[in-house]
Write a protein that holds these residues in place. Structure first.
Motif, PDB file in Angstrom:
ATOM      1  N   ILE A 224      -9.086  35.975  15.108  1.00  0.00           N
ATOM      2  CA  ILE A 224      -8.699  34.728  15.787  1.00  0.00           C
ATOM      3  C   ILE A 224      -7.686  35.063  16.878  1.00  0.00           C
ATOM      4  O   ILE A 224      -6.625  35.635  16.607  1.00  0.00           O
ATOM      5  CB  ILE A 224      -8.163  33.690  14.787  1.00  0.00           C
ATOM      6  CG1 ILE A 224      -9.260  33.438  13.755  1.00  0.00           C
ATOM      7  CG2 ILE A 224      -7.747  32.416  15.524  1.00  0.00           C
ATOM      8  CD1 ILE A 224      -9.116  32.252  12.907  1.00  0.00           C
ATOM      9  N   PHE A 225      -8.057  34.725  18.098  1.00  0.00           N
ATOM     10  CA  PHE A 225      -7.258  35.085  19.269  1.00  0.00           C
ATOM     11  C   PHE A 225      -6.751  33.813  19.946  1.00  0.00           C
ATOM     12  O   PHE A 225      -7.145  32.710  19.587  1.00  0.00           O
ATOM     13  CB  PHE A 225      -8.124  35.894  20.251  1.00  0.00           C
ATOM     14  CG  PHE A 225      -8.744  37.115  19.607  1.00  0.00           C
ATOM     15  CD1 PHE A 225      -8.052  38.311  19.535  1.00  0.00           C
ATOM     16  CD2 PHE A 225     -10.016  37.057  19.051  1.00  0.00           C
ATOM     17  CE1 PHE A 225      -8.610  39.434  18.927  1.00  0.00           C
ATOM     18  CE2 PHE A 225     -10.590  38.169  18.445  1.00  0.00           C
ATOM     19  CZ  PHE A 225      -9.883  39.360  18.388  1.00  0.00           C
TER      20      PHE A 225
ATOM     21  N   ALA B 195      -7.839  38.071  26.228  1.00  0.00           N
ATOM     22  CA  ALA B 195      -8.424  37.573  24.967  1.00  0.00           C
ATOM     23  C   ALA B 195      -9.919  37.888  24.947  1.00  0.00           C
ATOM     24  O   ALA B 195     -10.470  38.322  23.922  1.00  0.00           O
ATOM     25  CB  ALA B 195      -8.187  36.075  24.830  1.00  0.00           C
ATOM     26  N   ALA B 196     -10.576  37.700  26.111  1.00  0.00           N
ATOM     27  CA  ALA B 196     -12.019  37.988  26.183  1.00  0.00           C
ATOM     28  C   ALA B 196     -12.273  39.471  25.919  1.00  0.00           C
ATOM     29  O   ALA B 196     -13.213  39.830  25.195  1.00  0.00           O
ATOM     30  CB  ALA B 196     -12.559  37.601  27.556  1.00  0.00           C
ATOM     31  N   SER B 197     -11.417  40.350  26.466  1.00  0.00           N
ATOM     32  CA  SER B 197     -11.687  41.777  26.248  1.00  0.00           C
ATOM     33  C   SER B 197     -11.423  42.170  24.802  1.00  0.00           C
ATOM     34  O   SER B 197     -12.071  43.069  24.273  1.00  0.00           O
ATOM     35  CB  SER B 197     -10.907  42.654  27.228  1.00  0.00           C
ATOM     36  OG  SER B 197      -9.560  42.418  27.099  1.00  0.00           O
ATOM     37  N   LYS B 198     -10.505  41.464  24.136  1.00  0.00           N
ATOM     38  CA  LYS B 198     -10.286  41.720  22.700  1.00  0.00           C
ATOM     39  C   LYS B 198     -11.536  41.328  21.899  1.00  0.00           C
ATOM     40  O   LYS B 198     -11.925  42.006  20.954  1.00  0.00           O
ATOM     41  CB  LYS B 198      -9.080  40.918  22.201  1.00  0.00           C
ATOM     42  CG  LYS B 198      -7.763  41.512  22.635  1.00  0.00           C
ATOM     43  CD  LYS B 198      -7.464  42.734  21.801  1.00  0.00           C
ATOM     44  CE  LYS B 198      -6.383  43.570  22.399  1.00  0.00           C
ATOM     45  NZ  LYS B 198      -6.202  44.844  21.727  1.00  0.00           N
TER      46      LYS B 198
ATOM     47  N   ASP C 197      -1.109  33.449  35.207  1.00  0.00           N
ATOM     48  CA  ASP C 197      -0.841  34.064  33.897  1.00  0.00           C
ATOM     49  C   ASP C 197      -1.857  33.598  32.851  1.00  0.00           C
ATOM     50  O   ASP C 197      -2.266  34.353  31.969  1.00  0.00           O
ATOM     51  CB  ASP C 197       0.579  33.731  33.416  1.00  0.00           C
ATOM     52  CG  ASP C 197       1.622  34.594  34.126  1.00  0.00           C
ATOM     53  OD1 ASP C 197       1.216  35.432  34.949  1.00  0.00           O
ATOM     54  OD2 ASP C 197       2.823  34.410  33.875  1.00  0.00           O
ATOM     55  N   THR C 198      -2.253  32.340  32.955  1.00  0.00           N
ATOM     56  CA  THR C 198      -3.245  31.801  32.012  1.00  0.00           C
ATOM     57  C   THR C 198      -4.561  32.562  32.141  1.00  0.00           C
ATOM     58  O   THR C 198      -5.178  32.968  31.148  1.00  0.00           O
ATOM     59  CB  THR C 198      -3.482  30.292  32.304  1.00  0.00           C
ATOM     60  OG1 THR C 198      -2.261  29.598  32.082  1.00  0.00           O
ATOM     61  CG2 THR C 198      -4.559  29.703  31.422  1.00  0.00           C
ATOM     62  N   VAL C 199      -4.972  32.772  33.397  1.00  0.00           N
ATOM     63  CA  VAL C 199      -6.248  33.446  33.636  1.00  0.00           C
ATOM     64  C   VAL C 199      -6.173  34.907  33.167  1.00  0.00           C
ATOM     65  O   VAL C 199      -7.107  35.423  32.540  1.00  0.00           O
ATOM     66  CB  VAL C 199      -6.649  33.328  35.124  1.00  0.00           C
ATOM     67  CG1 VAL C 199      -7.826  34.224  35.457  1.00  0.00           C
ATOM     68  CG2 VAL C 199      -6.987  31.879  35.451  1.00  0.00           C
ATOM     69  N   SER C 200      -5.032  35.582  33.428  1.00  0.00           N
ATOM     70  CA  SER C 200      -4.901  36.975  32.969  1.00  0.00           C
ATOM     71  C   SER C 200      -4.977  37.036  31.450  1.00  0.00           C
ATOM     72  O   SER C 200      -5.652  37.906  30.886  1.00  0.00           O
ATOM     73  CB  SER C 200      -3.549  37.591  33.355  1.00  0.00           C
ATOM     74  OG  SER C 200      -3.228  37.301  34.643  1.00  0.00           O
ATOM     75  N   GLN C 201      -4.270  36.120  30.796  1.00  0.00           N
ATOM     76  CA  GLN C 201      -4.259  36.157  29.331  1.00  0.00           C
ATOM     77  C   GLN C 201      -5.642  35.850  28.760  1.00  0.00           C
ATOM     78  O   GLN C 201      -6.073  36.454  27.777  1.00  0.00           O
ATOM     79  CB  GLN C 201      -3.232  35.159  28.809  1.00  0.00           C
ATOM     80  CG  GLN C 201      -2.812  35.464  27.398  1.00  0.00           C
ATOM     81  CD  GLN C 201      -1.974  34.371  26.791  1.00  0.00           C
ATOM     82  OE1 GLN C 201      -2.086  33.211  27.168  1.00  0.00           O
ATOM     83  NE2 GLN C 201      -1.141  34.736  25.836  1.00  0.00           N
TER      84      GLN C 201
END
Ligand SMILES: Cc1cc2nc3c(=O)[nH]c(=O)nc-3n(C[C@H](O)[C@H](O)[C@H](O)COP(=O)(O)OP(=O)(O)OC[C@H]3O[C@@H](n4cnc5c(N)ncnc54)[C@H](O)[C@@H]3O)c2cc1C
Length: 649
Positions: free
Chosen positions: A535-536, A557-560, A549-553
């Motif tokens: 769960i990310f 999360a997508a790469s995780k 910052d939202t888009v980077s985070q």
């Protein structure tokens, strides 16, 4: 006898500044089973790891104890390292002499004694450790993203582009979240819609994204790689499979309700699409505003709908989705009017909040982009912007900084001046926090080019005076009393977690901080992971942040998720619990103690069982078990007792 190595980290001065590392190594090295005892200033660094690797190989070690920081920081690092040297990873233990010792004690001698006790007890634990193998489970490579603001959209698109399926769950009837309400965005002032709408369109068309709007998660069961999500779809009273989006119903509907999208600054029909660019571009009926659903009167929309799409009997529906991971991207709200009544919000019509001002600025907003006062539609000549309304205010609001308000207020003042050439913008602020790329320049430009006047200080009073709003305060830099008869006041209200997020987080067993923002597993090393595996989190749900910052985070999360999906099965830690069945009485106390639903009673066999893949190894059921039938691998009862004996020695 096991051959154990002890490796003490100085952590720069973090540990070595308090604990006498040399004495610690000397004392522990006297023990018979400790065949190597060494220290290094940074044991997690390459030379430190090399020292451990070589010792394992050369000294043929059976187990290793690394005395360093919390296991949550580097247990995985050291376990992986010992594995490469041929040792079973579960023969490596971490003695936490930083968080549990050097950081909490000032007395060097006492701290060194305590550090020695901690290390001795972990040596005792290592003595009893057995080789363990990871538990393997199947992996469903579908992800559910909850919340379709810019963070959820970005995550969904990135995962979908890599070929995995995404279920995107959004409780509104449209996607885009708050970004859909913004006018232009700092620091570049490009229009929010122009950045967002291509993405919303892409989501709508993407073959790997299943979009579920008007929906919320009801329940989540299972474990990483194999979750079952039960999703509740709200009644919309319109069959979207039949609806052609012709708009006749919206045009002919006689009932008006306040528009949530326009944040109460406009009305909309009881059956409507919230805004023209909405995705999906489909109407829903607001049950509270609909005369047919309230009194069984009217029903015009049903009579005129050429596609026969109106369904007043529509009911909420439950659907199940099988997924392997979840990303929480539930975003934020701004502080409600009940908390900021002293600023006149909700009582004085010309006191509005930042999102309402965004709607006034927006070309698709209720005034077509003209700045008009809600009270009389007049163009305001003087506008006061007040920052930190509820933020950095421990007494009446929240202690934290909402992080984006300095920037969006500067943007508001700038855009206001672009629209009202003769107008004057004033900003009351506490400190200007403009830490992003180009942000400070943006603020200074507003002062220079648009003549925005800044006053450093909180306001003392705000009240209605005729058709004006009188704002009183002090500029603490010049020590001058300030009094402005403003035509309009805009509040930069504190950012708070979205409604219902605490309850949702509980369902997903994800922690929240005292304010309700999601807790990451580690602020520096695991900033998008929760403590529940699989769960990310992304975006404002975790903490206030701007769009970049939202888009980077979200990308992180997508790469995780992608990295989780890169294998064909899931590995689970083997340090789980098991049951000594011959002494288990099936009393059920373990079941009650387990928050992960990993324990159950087998009524036929009258014993407690463990679903290993659900067990997080927290040990709660071990302590709850009255007769010691529940044991945890590599934290067995005899190991615990020998650890305590070492401490008492
Ligand atoms: C007045 C104002 C102006 C701003 N201006 C700028 C700017 O100029 N530049 C900039 O960079 N940033 C700006 N921001 C910040 C920007 O709005 C955020 O960074 C961004 O919108 C965060 O996106 P998000 O997806 O995390 O959250 P949100 O936009 O809040 O999206 C979250 C989504 O999750 C949905 N959701 C919530 N709970 C559930 C649930 N239980 N189930 C299903 N769905 C759920 C919500 O309906 C929503 O659609 C501004 C903010 C404000 C308040």
């Amino acid at each position: 006898m096991k051959r154990i190595g002890v490796f003490v980290c100085g952590c720069g001065e973090n540990i070595a500044g308090t604990v006498d590392i040399d004495r610690l190594v000397e004392e522990i090295g006297k023990r018979e089973e400790v065949v190597v005892a060494e220290n290094y200033p940074y044991m997690c660094s390459e030379p430190g790891q090399e020292m451990i690797y070589e010792a394992i190989v050369e000294q043929e070690l059976d187990a290793a104890v690394v005395a360093a920081c919390s296991p949550s920081m580097h247990e995985e690092t050291f376990r992986q390292l010992v594995g490469t040297a041929g040792m079973n990873p579960y023969q490596c233990e971490i003695a936490n002499i930083r968080e549990q010792c050097s950081w909490v004690h000032a007395d060097g001698e006492g701290a060194t004694d305590k550090a020695l006790d901690i290390v001795k007890s972990m040596v005792a634990k290592a003595r009893g450790d057995r080789d363990l193998e990871e538990i393997k489970a199947s992996l469903n490579k579908r992800v559910m993203v909850i919340g379709a603001g810019i963070s959820g959209i970005q995550t969904a698109l990135e995962v979908a582009e890599s070929g995995h399926e995404v279920v995107l769950v959004e409780r509104n009837s449209y996607i885009g979240g708050h970004m859909a309400q913004l006018s232009e965005t700092f620091p570049t002032l490009d229009c929010s819609q122009c950045i967002l709408t291509p993405k919303t369109a892409q989501v709508n068309r993407h073959p790997n994204i299943e979009l579920r709007v008007n929906s919320e998660l009801e329940e989540l069961s299972g474990y990483v790689g194999n979750f079952t999500a039960t999703i509740r779809k709200k009644a919309t009273y319109v069959d979207w499979d039949k609806c052609t989006g012709c708009g006749d119903c919206q045009e002919k509907c006689p009932s008006e309700v306040k528009s949530e999208f326009e944040r109460g600054l406009d009305t909309e029909k009881a059956i409507s699409v919230p805004f023209p660019q909405a995705v999906p571009n489909m109407p829903t009926i607001n049950a509270e505003g609909c005369r047919y659903l309230q009194e069984e009167k009217c029903g015009i929309c049903q009579q005129i709908c050429p596609a026969d799409a109106i369904d007043f009997a529509d009911e909420p529906d439950l659907v199940e989705e099988e997924i392997g991971a979840v990303v929480m991207a539930t975003g934020y709200e701004i502080l409600g009017q009940d908390k900021i009544a002293e600023y006149g919000y909700g009582q004085i019509p010309d006191v509005i909040d930042g999102l309402q001002f965004e709607r006034l600025l927006s070309a698709s907003g209720p005034t077509g982009g003209e700045i008009r006062r809600p009270s009389d539609g007049r163009e305001p000549e003087e506008v006061v912007f007040i920052q930190c309304v509820g933020s950095r205010d421990e007494e009446k609001g929240y202690p934290y900084c909402s992080r984006i308000c300095c920037m969006y207020t500067a943007k508001h003042a700038k855009l206001y001046k672009h629209k009202v050439d003769s107008g004057q913008a004033y900003i009351f602020y506490m400190d200007i926090r403009a830490g992003g790329k180009g942000y400070e320049e943006f603020i200074q430009e507003g002062r220079r080019q648009e003549g925005t006047k800044y006053f450093r200080g909180r306001i003392s009073r705000l009240y209605r005076e005729g058709d004006k709003v009188r704002v009183k305060g002090v500029d603490t830099l010049s020590d001058e009393n300030i009094e402005i008869d403003a035509d309009m006041v805009v509040l930069a209200s504190a950012i708070v977690p979205n409604t219902g997020v605490r309850e949702l987080a509980q369902k997903l067993k994800v922690g929240t901080d005292e304010h309700g923002f999601l807790n990451e597993a580690h602020p520096k090393l695991k900033p998008v992971e929760s403590l529940t595996r699989g769960i990310f989190m992304a975006g404002m749900a975790q903490a206030p942040k701007d769009i970049p910052d939202t888009v980077s985070q979200a990308g992180f999360a997508a790469s995780k998720v992608k990295s989780l999906f890169s294998g064909d099965e899931i590995s689970h830690s083997p340090t789980v619990v098991y049951v000594e069945e011959d002494i288990c009485t099936a009393c059920g106390q373990c079941v009650e103690a387990c928050v992960y639903d990993a324990r159950e009673i087998n009524e036929k066999r009258k014993v407690a069982e463990v679903q290993e893949v659900l067990c997080e190894g927290c040990g709660a059921c071990v302590t709850a078990c009255p007769n010691g039938a529940t044991q945890q691998r590599n934290t067995e009862q005899d190991q615990m007792l020998s650890m305590i004996d070492e401490m008492l020695d």
